[in-house]
Design a protein around this motif. Structure first.
Motif, PDB file in Angstrom:
ATOM      1  N   LEU A  88     -54.761  68.129 -31.487  1.00 25.98           N
ATOM      2  CA  LEU A  88     -54.365  69.369 -30.822  1.00 25.98           C
ATOM      3  C   LEU A  88     -53.921  70.402 -31.858  1.00 25.98           C
ATOM      4  O   LEU A  88     -54.279  71.580 -31.765  1.00 25.98           O
ATOM      5  N   LEU A 105     -52.209  65.409 -33.483  1.00 29.17           N
ATOM      6  CA  LEU A 105     -52.834  65.930 -34.701  1.00 29.17           C
ATOM      7  C   LEU A 105     -54.106  66.700 -34.356  1.00 29.17           C
ATOM      8  O   LEU A 105     -54.371  67.783 -34.889  1.00 29.17           O
ATOM      9  N   LYS A 155     -43.924  64.892 -27.521  1.00 25.94           N
ATOM     10  CA  LYS A 155     -42.983  64.836 -26.393  1.00 25.94           C
ATOM     11  C   LYS A 155     -43.730  64.833 -25.068  1.00 25.94           C
ATOM     12  O   LYS A 155     -43.174  64.459 -24.037  1.00 25.94           O
ATOM     13  N   LEU A 156     -44.982  65.294 -25.088  1.00 27.75           N
ATOM     14  CA  LEU A 156     -45.747  65.381 -23.843  1.00 27.75           C
ATOM     15  C   LEU A 156     -46.302  64.014 -23.468  1.00 27.75           C
ATOM     16  O   LEU A 156     -46.625  63.211 -24.342  1.00 27.75           O
ATOM     17  N   PRO A 157     -46.429  63.728 -22.165  1.00 25.08           N
ATOM     18  CA  PRO A 157     -46.863  62.403 -21.742  1.00 25.08           C
ATOM     19  C   PRO A 157     -48.330  62.156 -22.100  1.00 25.08           C
ATOM     20  O   PRO A 157     -49.162  63.058 -21.974  1.00 25.08           O
ATOM     21  N   GLU A 196     -43.443  67.513 -32.055  1.00 26.39           N
ATOM     22  CA  GLU A 196     -43.095  68.191 -30.807  1.00 26.39           C
ATOM     23  C   GLU A 196     -44.135  67.928 -29.718  1.00 26.39           C
ATOM     24  O   GLU A 196     -43.794  67.713 -28.561  1.00 26.39           O
ATOM     25  N   LEU A 197     -45.409  67.960 -30.088  1.00 28.40           N
ATOM     26  CA  LEU A 197     -46.470  67.739 -29.093  1.00 28.40           C
ATOM     27  C   LEU A 197     -46.411  66.323 -28.534  1.00 28.40           C
ATOM     28  O   LEU A 197     -46.833  66.082 -27.404  1.00 28.40           O
ATOM     29  N   ARG A 251     -49.651  60.247 -31.634  1.00 28.24           N
ATOM     30  CA  ARG A 251     -49.727  60.931 -32.920  1.00 28.24           C
ATOM     31  C   ARG A 251     -51.122  61.481 -33.217  1.00 28.24           C
ATOM     32  O   ARG A 251     -51.301  62.597 -33.671  1.00 28.24           O
ATOM     33  N   ILE A 308     -49.601  61.790 -24.958  1.00 26.44           N
ATOM     34  CA  ILE A 308     -50.030  62.369 -26.239  1.00 26.44           C
ATOM     35  C   ILE A 308     -49.369  61.618 -27.378  1.00 26.44           C
ATOM     36  O   ILE A 308     -48.168  61.713 -27.587  1.00 26.44           O
TER      37      ILE A 308
END
Lengths: 198, 198
Positions: A26, A24, A14-16, A11-12, A20, A18
């Protein structure tokens, strides 16, 4: 790998900007944060996404129908500064030098990305100017190819208001920029628009 | 500036490596995402933060009491690879070369940050080894000052199990590294641990 971890990493991403690995990192940081702090963050994101409005006059992001700038009694209502996006408006506001109103186009004309003039809030801008109060429109559009296209299109549309002065922000060498590294086009403009020292 | 926008920007800045400008960019991206997609993301974050567990055996992140690796019948139960953190475990898993079990310390000894040996899952590791099944413990700890301290501490603790072989992962020149840019310590180790060509 844990399904919960896999989900949050997916899901994270999906942010520009960012990938893999960052996702991880984050996720690991989220584990070190207090639950309440994480809840506060996700609640703020949800509320922002669901409740944010666009100002019906200037298209700025707003919590209310009319944004605080359009509502303010202290702003100069005879000047409108036209910007591409909300981030540009915020940059100008941060200077505390501009006291007029804004108009957020919501992008620039881009045939490549399928963004036509009708996708931008240009009619809304013309409606505002037609009300008669506006004396100057400042076009603060970026100098990309799409930006220049948008600039020319806006200028042609604004010709219907001959009483309104249309200006663009100055192009030149930025403070702190070293001449050696500035591109030719910028230097050419800066030379052409040279000012007499007083 | 809209309160909702201000809140989301402030909250996103809690994340590592995300300043005001990036937070603003992420917020603008959230607006372009579908509401459902944003909901999916915040739900995944919330579920991750609230429901994730640590495996009671190896301290890996897990959705269940015992992580899938500790549960697996196919892993070699005679070997334990000791790592600092879950991210290290995931890196090793990604190689698909290691079939043993893991033990996640949850950090390294760091007097500066107030992390004592008792803050790490070292007793839990000793308990696992004391069960008698383990034949080899691989220490895959980073080469920082704290990592070396932790390594020496672990070696001293593991001396109580003379039947268990204790190894560390090889230090040397990484694939793709250019010798010219590798630090002296790594080159020294790589020279000392040179191998005969067969």
């Amino acid at each position: 790998m844990s399904q919960l971890l896999q989900d949050v990493v997916g899901e994270l991403q999906k942010l520009p900007g960012i990938g893999r690995r960052t996702a991880l990192r984050l996720a690991m940081h989220l584990l070190r944060m207090e639950c309440d702090s994480v809840d506060g963050m996700t609640r703020a994101i949800d509320r922002f996404r669901h409740d944010i409005k666009h100002c019906v006059r200037c298209n700025n992001l707003s919590d209310t129908e009319l944004c605080p700038i359009c509502q303010s009694e202290e702003r100069d209502r005879t000047t409108i500064c036209v910007v591409e996006q909300v981030a540009d408006l915020l940059s100008i506001e941060n200077t505390h030098q501009y006291r007029g109103l804004y108009h957020v186009l919501g992008g620039v004309i881009s045939p490549m990305q399928g963004i036509a003039p009708s996708d931008l809030k240009i009619d809304l801008l013309c409606d505002r100017i037609a009300e008669g109060e506006v004396k100057e429109v400042i076009l603060a559009i970026s100098t990309s190819v799409e930006g220049e296209t948008t600039l020319f299109y806006l200028m042609s549309r604004l010709r219907q208001f001959p009483a309104v002065k249309v200006t663009t922000i100055a192009r030149g060498i930025g403070f702190g920029d070293e001449l050696e590294y500035v591109d030719e086009l910028t230097i050419t403009h800066a030379l052409m628009n040279r000012r007499a020292l007083e």
